[in-house]
Design an enzyme around this catalytic site. Sequence first.
Site, PDB file in Angstrom:
ATOM      1  N   ASP A  74      -1.145  78.629 -23.018  1.00  0.00           N
ATOM      2  CA  ASP A  74      -1.684  77.373 -23.554  1.00  0.00           C
ATOM      3  C   ASP A  74      -1.352  76.176 -22.666  1.00  0.00           C
ATOM      4  OD1 ASP A  74       0.993  77.105 -23.966  1.00  0.00           O
ATOM      5  OD2 ASP A  74       0.899  77.215 -26.149  1.00  0.00           O
ATOM      6  N   GLY A  75      -0.689  76.395 -21.539  1.00  0.00           N
ATOM      7  CA  GLY A  75      -0.428  75.318 -20.581  1.00  0.00           C
ATOM      8  C   GLY A  75       0.831  74.508 -20.857  1.00  0.00           C
ATOM      9  N   GLU A  76       1.573  74.839 -21.920  1.00  0.00           N
ATOM     10  CA  GLU A  76       2.805  74.085 -22.187  1.00  0.00           C
ATOM     11  C   GLU A  76       3.830  74.341 -21.090  1.00  0.00           C
ATOM     12  OE1 GLU A  76       4.250  74.885 -26.130  1.00  0.00           O
ATOM     13  OE2 GLU A  76       2.609  73.770 -27.050  1.00  0.00           O
ATOM     14  N   GLN A 124       0.127  49.553 -15.738  1.00  0.00           N
ATOM     15  CA  GLN A 124      -0.271  49.020 -17.057  1.00  0.00           C
ATOM     16  C   GLN A 124       0.980  48.319 -17.593  1.00  0.00           C
ATOM     17  OE1 GLN A 124      -3.365  49.147 -18.471  1.00  0.00           O
ATOM     18  NE2 GLN A 124      -2.801  48.169 -20.392  1.00  0.00           N
ATOM     19  N   HIS A 126       6.029  49.245  -9.507  1.00  0.00           N
ATOM     20  CA  HIS A 126       4.945  48.283  -9.283  1.00  0.00           C
ATOM     21  C   HIS A 126       5.390  46.853  -9.616  1.00  0.00           C
ATOM     22  CE1 HIS A 126       1.067  46.423  -9.155  1.00  0.00           C
ATOM     23  NE2 HIS A 126       1.180  46.062 -10.417  1.00  0.00           N
ATOM     24  N   LYS A 136      -6.807  39.237  -2.591  1.00  0.00           N
ATOM     25  CA  LYS A 136      -7.659  40.256  -3.225  1.00  0.00           C
ATOM     26  C   LYS A 136      -8.091  39.852  -4.633  1.00  0.00           C
ATOM     27  CE  LYS A 136      -5.916  44.191  -5.250  1.00  0.00           C
ATOM     28  NZ  LYS A 136      -5.305  45.521  -5.319  1.00  0.00           N
ATOM     29  N   ARG A 181      -9.869  41.906  -7.831  1.00  0.00           N
ATOM     30  CA  ARG A 181     -10.386  43.204  -8.279  1.00  0.00           C
ATOM     31  C   ARG A 181     -11.604  42.954  -9.163  1.00  0.00           C
ATOM     32  NH1 ARG A 181      -9.299  48.448  -8.300  1.00  0.00           N
ATOM     33  NH2 ARG A 181      -7.306  48.335  -7.246  1.00  0.00           N
ATOM     34  N   ASP A 232       1.426  48.948   1.213  1.00  0.00           N
ATOM     35  CA  ASP A 232       1.310  48.758  -0.234  1.00  0.00           C
ATOM     36  C   ASP A 232       2.282  49.726  -0.895  1.00  0.00           C
ATOM     37  OD1 ASP A 232       0.442  47.674  -2.605  1.00  0.00           O
ATOM     38  OD2 ASP A 232      -1.688  48.062  -2.240  1.00  0.00           O
TER      39      ASP A 232
HETATM   40  C1  R5P Z   1      -1.967  46.764  -7.032  1.00  0.00           C
HETATM   41  O1  R5P Z   1      -1.481  45.792  -7.477  1.00  0.00           O
HETATM   42  C2  R5P Z   1      -1.248  47.788  -6.233  1.00  0.00           C
HETATM   43  O2  R5P Z   1      -0.225  47.259  -5.469  1.00  0.00           O
HETATM   44  C3  R5P Z   1      -2.216  48.498  -5.330  1.00  0.00           C
HETATM   45  O3  R5P Z   1      -2.754  47.573  -4.411  1.00  0.00           O
HETATM   46  C4  R5P Z   1      -3.342  49.108  -6.090  1.00  0.00           C
HETATM   47  O4  R5P Z   1      -2.927  49.661  -7.286  1.00  0.00           O
HETATM   48  C5  R5P Z   1      -4.021  50.151  -5.239  1.00  0.00           C
HETATM   49  O5  R5P Z   1      -5.067  50.694  -5.968  1.00  0.00           O
HETATM   50  P1  R5P Z   1      -6.385  51.205  -5.274  1.00  0.00           P
HETATM   51  O6  R5P Z   1      -5.960  52.173  -4.204  1.00  0.00           O
HETATM   52  O7  R5P Z   1      -7.121  51.874  -6.407  1.00  0.00           O
HETATM   53  O8  R5P Z   1      -7.136  50.036  -4.756  1.00  0.00           O
END
Ligand code: R5P
Length: 286
Positions: free
Chosen positions: A38-40, A96, A128, A187, A189, A213
């Site tokens: 079952d993947g557990e 998130q 992050h 940037k 998004r 990054d």
């Molecule tokens: C954003 O704030 C992070 O530092 C990355 O720049 C971002 O999450 C990279 O995501 P993607 O490769 O989807 O552009």
Amino acid sequence: MRVVGGSSSHRLAFAVARELGVPVTPVSFEKIQGGFPDGERYVRLTDDVRDRRVVLLQSTHPDGMVVELLILQDALREGGAREVITFVPYFAYGRQDRVFEPGEALSARALARAVSAGSDRVLTLGLHNRETLKHFTCPVEDVSGMPAIARHFQGRVDVVVAPDDGAVRHAEEVASALGVPWDFLEKTRLDALTVKLTPKSLPVAGKRVGLVDEVISTGGTIAAAVKELRAQGAASVIAACLHGLFAGSALEKLQACDEVACADTLEGPMTKFSVAPEIAAALRRL
Ligand code: R5P
């Protein structure tokens, strides 16, 4: 001290143990040949951890690795470990880090609480947003992995560039370790897959650029940055990150880079350098 590696951080656990000169406690991940139908997930420590200080290394990606981390913590407690230090090389869901739309989860907080519950102490690497540290319910620290990127760039870049203002602190740290200048792009998004860069007048013409990054996911951010840097006459671009997710067609989007490299917080074809020295140094300081 003993090191235990979950299956997402297996090789890294051996590298860290080697740096520290301590043994790795082996784990069996299969109850029956081929695992549970079952993947557990299943874990069993095959060595004694009673009264030991144990470092459990496990990245929380993909999702099954979260469950594996929790049951490994349980096995360590059950086995009588004196102290459980959970080291999460890649802390998934860290992006998130706030509620963007009403009704959303603050996923980073949910994960922070879950990981803390079975730990005496938690360490993360290249989190992050360090604001997330406030959600852990035990002592916690975020370790920088940028020295590993600086080692990878050594002698190969003239300028370090962050693809957005969120990565500025990373570019600064790498540039200062290398003794070269740094800059960043602006940037916006547009949606989960599309980013727009506002060009900056960077002194990159004829220069070898190191693009930094903490994570590459869809590759959209780095792809847009490389396009801009090429337009400004960069001689070469090496893109490096700590956590290489490379979701979907990310690698195709990154073909304009001379090289794409990531650390071993997640292992894949682009893993070209190790953060084991940074992890070991942080553990030695405890
Ligand atoms: C954003 O704030 C992070 O530092 C990355 O720049 C971002 O999450 C990279 O995501 P993607 O490769 O989807 O552009």
